[in-house]
Design a protein around this motif. Structure first.
Motif, PDB file in Angstrom:
ATOM      1  N   HIS A 128       5.368  -0.006 -12.182  1.00 18.78           N
ATOM      2  CA  HIS A 128       5.728  -0.471 -10.838  1.00 18.78           C
ATOM      3  C   HIS A 128       4.548  -0.352  -9.869  1.00 18.78           C
ATOM      4  O   HIS A 128       4.396  -1.167  -8.968  1.00 18.78           O
ATOM      5  CB  HIS A 128       6.948   0.282 -10.317  1.00 18.78           C
ATOM      6  CG  HIS A 128       8.168   0.031 -11.144  1.00 18.78           C
ATOM      7  ND1 HIS A 128       8.777  -1.198 -11.217  1.00 18.78           N
ATOM      8  CD2 HIS A 128       8.862   0.842 -11.972  1.00 18.78           C
ATOM      9  CE1 HIS A 128       9.803  -1.131 -12.034  1.00 18.78           C
ATOM     10  NE2 HIS A 128       9.871   0.093 -12.515  1.00 18.78           N
ATOM     11  N   LYS A 129       3.735   0.648 -10.080  1.00 23.06           N
ATOM     12  CA  LYS A 129       2.536   0.803  -9.257  1.00 23.06           C
ATOM     13  C   LYS A 129       1.576  -0.360  -9.512  1.00 23.06           C
ATOM     14  O   LYS A 129       0.952  -0.879  -8.584  1.00 23.06           O
ATOM     15  CB  LYS A 129       1.856   2.135  -9.557  1.00 23.06           C
ATOM     16  CG  LYS A 129       0.823   2.553  -8.540  1.00 23.06           C
ATOM     17  CD  LYS A 129       0.350   3.969  -8.770  1.00 23.06           C
ATOM     18  CE  LYS A 129       1.403   4.943  -8.417  1.00 23.06           C
ATOM     19  NZ  LYS A 129       1.226   5.742  -7.246  1.00 23.06           N
ATOM     20  N   ALA A 172       0.831  -1.206   0.000  1.00 22.14           N
ATOM     21  CA  ALA A 172       0.000   0.000   0.000  1.00 22.14           C
ATOM     22  C   ALA A 172       0.867   1.258   0.000  1.00 22.14           C
ATOM     23  O   ALA A 172       0.544   2.241  -0.680  1.00 22.14           O
ATOM     24  CB  ALA A 172      -0.937  -0.004   1.209  1.00 22.14           C
ATOM     25  N   TYR A 173       1.953   1.227   0.738  1.00 14.09           N
ATOM     26  CA  TYR A 173       2.871   2.371   0.741  1.00 14.09           C
ATOM     27  C   TYR A 173       3.378   2.632  -0.677  1.00 14.09           C
ATOM     28  O   TYR A 173       3.398   3.763  -1.141  1.00 14.09           O
ATOM     29  CB  TYR A 173       4.045   2.113   1.693  1.00 14.09           C
ATOM     30  CG  TYR A 173       5.078   3.204   1.647  1.00 14.09           C
ATOM     31  CD1 TYR A 173       4.897   4.383   2.360  1.00 14.09           C
ATOM     32  CD2 TYR A 173       6.229   3.066   0.872  1.00 14.09           C
ATOM     33  CE1 TYR A 173       5.838   5.404   2.304  1.00 14.09           C
ATOM     34  CE2 TYR A 173       7.167   4.075   0.803  1.00 14.09           C
ATOM     35  CZ  TYR A 173       6.971   5.240   1.524  1.00 14.09           C
ATOM     36  OH  TYR A 173       7.894   6.251   1.462  1.00 14.09           O
ATOM     37  N   ARG A 174       3.755   1.546  -1.358  1.00 15.84           N
ATOM     38  CA  ARG A 174       4.277   1.692  -2.724  1.00 15.84           C
ATOM     39  C   ARG A 174       3.193   2.178  -3.684  1.00 15.84           C
ATOM     40  O   ARG A 174       3.454   3.010  -4.556  1.00 15.84           O
ATOM     41  CB  ARG A 174       4.851   0.372  -3.207  1.00 15.84           C
ATOM     42  CG  ARG A 174       5.591   0.486  -4.514  1.00 15.84           C
ATOM     43  CD  ARG A 174       6.708  -0.549  -4.569  1.00 15.84           C
ATOM     44  NE  ARG A 174       7.382  -0.560  -5.841  1.00 15.84           N
ATOM     45  CZ  ARG A 174       8.465   0.163  -6.124  1.00 15.84           C
ATOM     46  NH1 ARG A 174       8.973   0.968  -5.218  1.00 15.84           N
ATOM     47  NH2 ARG A 174       9.035   0.078  -7.303  1.00 15.84           N
ATOM     48  N   GLU A 211       4.501   6.164  -2.420  1.00 14.33           N
ATOM     49  CA  GLU A 211       5.825   6.234  -3.038  1.00 14.33           C
ATOM     50  C   GLU A 211       5.701   6.691  -4.487  1.00 14.33           C
ATOM     51  O   GLU A 211       4.849   6.189  -5.225  1.00 14.33           O
ATOM     52  CB  GLU A 211       6.494   4.859  -2.972  1.00 14.33           C
ATOM     53  CG  GLU A 211       7.971   4.899  -3.218  1.00 14.33           C
ATOM     54  CD  GLU A 211       8.643   3.578  -2.876  1.00 14.33           C
ATOM     55  OE1 GLU A 211       9.730   3.617  -2.321  1.00 14.33           O
ATOM     56  OE2 GLU A 211       8.060   2.515  -3.162  1.00 14.33           O
ATOM     57  N   PRO A 212       6.523   7.634  -4.902  1.00 15.42           N
ATOM     58  CA  PRO A 212       6.456   8.094  -6.295  1.00 15.42           C
ATOM     59  C   PRO A 212       7.131   7.087  -7.233  1.00 15.42           C
ATOM     60  O   PRO A 212       8.344   7.069  -7.370  1.00 15.42           O
ATOM     61  CB  PRO A 212       7.211   9.432  -6.267  1.00 15.42           C
ATOM     62  CG  PRO A 212       8.144   9.320  -5.110  1.00 15.42           C
ATOM     63  CD  PRO A 212       7.493   8.401  -4.113  1.00 15.42           C
TER      64      PRO A 212
END
Length: 137
Positions: free
Chosen positions: A103-104, A91-93, A97-98
């Motif tokens: 990658h998202k 969830a942080y990623r 996280e930009p």
């Protein structure tokens, strides 16, 4: 417990011995000829094998607890902790996280898988038989 054990065993195999297949499943096209020239790939391979070993340990614990109804809640609490922590990382990623869209998407795939197993562990924990309390001497 069996569901968690199966998931952990699958990840143990993927992280432990099928690293390139794992990467392909998450949309990364492995370029091993280029990667193997880098010391970073050696480090990543070692880290993935370590994660695979821990996934195998968790798979063993989950499957082992199946035969002991008094341990079902303990095993499922472990599942709740494991998948909550993994889901928080994903969830942080995804949300903070930009990172690029590719990658998202990989992180979102992980979050969906981990969220499913978190919900399954919570549901199992609610339905699991209560362990009898032992008297301390």
């Amino acid at each position: 417990l069996g569901l968690n054990g199966g998931c952990c065993f699958a990840y143990a195999v993927l992280f432990g011995v099928m690293q390139t297949k794992l990467l392909e499943m998450y949309g990364v096209e492995p370029d091993l000829k280029q990667w193997q020239k880098s010391d970073a790939w050696d480090v990543m391979t070692q880290i993935m094998r370590i994660v695979g070993a821990f996934e195998f340990l968790l798979a063993f614990l989950y499957v082992h607890y199946i035969g002991f109804p008094e341990k079902h809640q303990a095993g499922l609490r472990l599942g709740v902790m494991q998948y909550a922590l993994l889901a928080l990382v994903s969830a942080y990623r995804v949300f903070l996280e930009p990172v690029g869209a590719k990658h998202k998407a990989v992180a979102m795939k992980s979050l969906l898988i981990q969220g499913f197993f978190l919900v399954a562990s919570v549901a199992g924990l609610r339905a699991a038989p209560k362990a009898a309390k032992k008297k301390l001497r």
